[in-house]
Write an enzyme that holds these catalytic residues in place. Structure first.
Site, PDB file in Angstrom:
ATOM      1  N   ASP A   1       0.858  -1.175   0.000  1.00  0.00           N
ATOM      2  CA  ASP A   1       0.000   0.000   0.000  1.00  0.00           C
ATOM      3  C   ASP A   1       0.904   1.238   0.000  1.00  0.00           C
ATOM      4  O   ASP A   1       1.836   1.315  -0.788  1.00  0.00           O
ATOM      5  CB  ASP A   1      -0.955  -0.081   1.205  1.00  0.00           C
ATOM      6  CG  ASP A   1      -1.942   1.076   1.299  1.00  0.00           C
ATOM      7  OD1 ASP A   1      -2.837   1.155   0.452  1.00  0.00           O
ATOM      8  OD2 ASP A   1      -1.808   1.887   2.226  1.00  0.00           O
TER       9      ASP A   1
ATOM     10  N   ASP B   1      -8.976  -5.652  -5.534  1.00  0.00           N
ATOM     11  CA  ASP B   1      -8.502  -4.519  -4.746  1.00  0.00           C
ATOM     12  C   ASP B   1      -9.398  -3.326  -5.059  1.00  0.00           C
ATOM     13  O   ASP B   1      -9.481  -2.905  -6.210  1.00  0.00           O
ATOM     14  CB  ASP B   1      -7.050  -4.195  -5.102  1.00  0.00           C
ATOM     15  CG  ASP B   1      -6.422  -3.172  -4.166  1.00  0.00           C
ATOM     16  OD1 ASP B   1      -7.148  -2.283  -3.676  1.00  0.00           O
ATOM     17  OD2 ASP B   1      -5.201  -3.248  -3.941  1.00  0.00           O
TER      18      ASP B   1
ATOM     19  N   HIS C   1      -7.150  -6.170  -0.839  1.00  0.00           N
ATOM     20  CA  HIS C   1      -6.160  -5.104  -0.726  1.00  0.00           C
ATOM     21  C   HIS C   1      -5.114  -5.398   0.339  1.00  0.00           C
ATOM     22  O   HIS C   1      -4.005  -4.868   0.287  1.00  0.00           O
ATOM     23  CB  HIS C   1      -6.857  -3.781  -0.400  1.00  0.00           C
ATOM     24  CG  HIS C   1      -5.908  -2.627  -0.272  1.00  0.00           C
ATOM     25  ND1 HIS C   1      -5.235  -2.102  -1.353  1.00  0.00           N
ATOM     26  CD2 HIS C   1      -5.493  -1.920   0.804  1.00  0.00           C
ATOM     27  CE1 HIS C   1      -4.459  -1.104  -0.946  1.00  0.00           C
ATOM     28  NE2 HIS C   1      -4.590  -0.976   0.362  1.00  0.00           N
TER      29      HIS C   1
END
Length: 273
Positions: A101, A226, A254
């Site tokens: 991320d 995601d 995700h």
């Protein structure tokens, strides 16, 4: 949860802030950089698997987890600067870098200053491209006034995390992530990151180092589906790292290190060794 508590953990003063980090195991160093709105805890299962063979270093970014952070929030550049200072403090030498991320651009933003120190690179559901644009439906989180309402006042990320991460449906896991979000400083940091504050300048530095960074052996792990990093972002990463090993994880979402930990751990062990 107990496994995380057994890892060797430390606190160090970096600039004005006390930074918490896991530093456990012996062997070649592996640095893991988490994203938002989580912490080093998100990598607990991978830390446990890697630490018998590697020295695993996993900081809590400014304001996240058990680290302090500025009340006004911390942007991408501030997070990358902190990471660089921590790695200098630890004198790791060459290391393997894993970023998930926003830990991708933050980790690469630090690595761009000294790319010769990175032996291997792992990118998990992230981007490191200066022209990245969030999906349109994410815009309410970034609009002035509305963003403050949703992320700072209502604390929607804490409330909505179980919808983004299956493991956060466990009250114990949710509590670990939601506790730091009770502070306005962290909620303002989450807002700053969602608004990509400091992102463009940091990614321009990465862009300048890409001729060297793109030569580093790279693994791309991509959990599906995601809701934030759309499928074409995976293709864009493949274009930047054409020799990368790619592992797509169905139902990883995700946060694949949380929701498909065995698959992520297996891919890491196979690649890093």
């Amino acid at each position: 949860m107990g496994a995380y508590e057994t890892f060797e953990q430390h606190d160090v003063q970096i600039g004005s802030w006390r930074v918490h980090y896991v530093d456990t195991g012996t062997g070649p160093p592996v640095v893991m950089v988490h994203g938002s709105p989580v912490s080093s805890f998100a990598f607990r299962q991978q830390i446990a698997a890697l630490s018998p063979r590697f020295r695993v270093v996993v900081p809590d970014l400014l304001g996240f987890g058990l680290s302090e952070g500025p009340e006004e929030g911390a942007c991408f550049q501030q997070q990358a600067d902190m990471l660089c200072m921590l790695l200098d403090h630890l004198s790791l030498g060459p290391y393997r870098l894993i970023g998930h991320d926003w830990g991708g651009p933050i980790g690469l933003g630090c690595a761009a200053k000294r790319p010769e120190r990175v032996d291997q690179l792992v990118l998990i559901n992230t981007t490191i491209l200066a022209d990245f644009k969030p999906p349109r439906y994410w815009k309410p989180f970034t609009v002035r006034g509305v963003g403050e309402l949703l992320l700072v006042r209502i604390n929607v990320f804490s409330r909505g995390l179980p919808f983004l991460m299956r493991s956060a449906r466990s009250p114990e896991v949710r509590q670990i992530y939601s506790q730091p979000l009770k502070t306005r400083g962290l909620r303002r940091t989450v807002l700053a990151l969602e608004r990509l504050e400091g992102y463009d300048d940091l990614m321009k530095q990465v862009e300048g180092a890409l001729p060297r960074l793109s030569q580093i052996p790279t693994l791309i792990i991509w959990g599906q589906p995601d809701v934030y990093f759309r499928p074409h972002e995976l293709q864009r990463l493949k274009d930047v790292f054409p020799a990368a090993v790619v592992r797509e994880i169905p139902d990883g979402g995700h946060f694949p290190q949380e929701d498909a930990p065995e698959a992520v751990t297996a891919a890491l062990l196979d690649f890093l060794e």
